[in-house]
Scaffold this active site. Structure first.
Site: not given
Ligand code: A3P
Length: 304
Positions: A71, A121, A151
């Site tokens: 995010k 990520h 988010s």
């Protein structure tokens, strides 16, 4: 979605924590790192096995890797980077998930033509060891934790069956401000340590907020980092084409990765939206937790 355990868990309790998430609908834990269980469908292997293959993956010297906590604006910077490398302000036909290392079959990553804009990520210790040897360019994107929390809530709560119902739930499983060295914090601290211990790996650090404030300047700096000579007009065109509303529209025509839960990636694209959702107590808790990153070279901005 990759989230690390606290530092203590990571070093001393990896096996325990790896088994503790066996029944979690949201995460599978590999080497102390929580990784979205739903990726096992799209990468077509148990995550532990997939991560081993990723670590051993052959890289190319012209690969670029975008490394960001979930995010942080990965889609945005991926599109910007892809446009720069292609030399035109035209959208990639596929979504960035095709080059997302935890989400894609290794064979598919392998067969992509150069230059590849890989992205993940995951912490770098779970990514190809050849990043160091091949001195692959790493673009590290970071964003303020409060907007990430909001988010992430809107993203994860859309996924059926994961049981995320509140901002507190996201804070507990993903951010971890009550835990010294919590997930988000552990990711950023580990990144800082990796940079320091690998000075030969080229890093470009981008903040979401700085990019939002002045995308054209950021595109220029990114082009310099990538060693690409780009006319000013193209930098402008790329900054324009990668504005939130434009990317949201373009996303409708992109080819999506099979077997990934579909969730809206382009929600609001603002800095400071957390003010509309977080309680004062939650915001203060996160402020206190941020002290952990005091010694790191990050410059967080919570509003513009
Ligand atoms: P919000 O949920 O706050 O809107 P990631 O790509 O790492 O998953 O990050 C997703 C976040 O980046 C979402 O934040 C998304 O809207 C935002 N984003 C995506 N494209 C963007 C753009 N072009 N400009 C600004 N923000 C963008």
């Amino acid at each position: 979605m990759a989230v690390q355990q606290s530092k203590t868990d990571e070093t001393s309790n990896a096996t325990k924590s790896d088994s503790s998430n066996q029944n979690s609908p949201l995460f599978v834990t590999v080497d102390g790192c929580n990784i979205g269980r739903f990726f096992e469908k799209s990468c077509t292997r148990p995550m532990k096995e997939h991560v081993e293959l990723l670590k051993a993956l052959e890289l190319r010297s012209d690969d670029v890797l975008i490394a960001a906590f979930a995010k942080s604006g990965t889609h945005w910077i991926w599109e910007m980077t892809s446009m720069l490398l292609a030399g035109k302000a035209e959208y990639e036909k596929r979504t960035k998930e095709f080059a997302m290392m935890e989400a894609t079959k290794v064979e598919k990553i392998d067969s992509q033509p150069s230059p590849r804009v890989l992205n993940s990520h995951l912490p770098l210790r779970l990514l190809p060891l050849q990043i160091k040897e091949k001195k692959v360019k790493v673009i590290h994107v970071y964003r303020n934790v409060k907007d990430i929390l909001v988010s992430a809530y809107f993203h994860i709560s859309q996924i059926p069956g994961v049981g995320i119902k509140s901002f507190d739930d996201v804070e507990r499983v993903m951010i971890g401000p009550d835990v010294p060295g919590g997930d988000y914090f552990a990711y950023l601290k580990e990144m800082e340590e990796y940079k320091k211990s690998n000075p030969d790996v080229p890093f470009f650090i981008m903040s979401y907020e700085d990019t939002k404030e002045d995308p054209e300047t950021m595109v220029k700096k990114l082009a310099e980092f990538l060693d690409i000579d780009v006319p000013l007009q193209l930098c402008r065109d790329i900054a324009h084409a990668t504005a939130f509303s434009k990317m949201k529209e373009a996303d409708k025509n992109k080819q999506q990765v099979e077997n990934l839960p579909q969730s809206k990636m382009y929600r609001k694209g603002e800095v400071g939206d957390w003010k509309n959702y977080l309680t004062v107590a939650q915001s203060e808790r996160l402020d206190a937790a941020m002290m952990e990153l005091q010694s790191c070279d990050y410059h967080f901005r919570f509003t513009l």
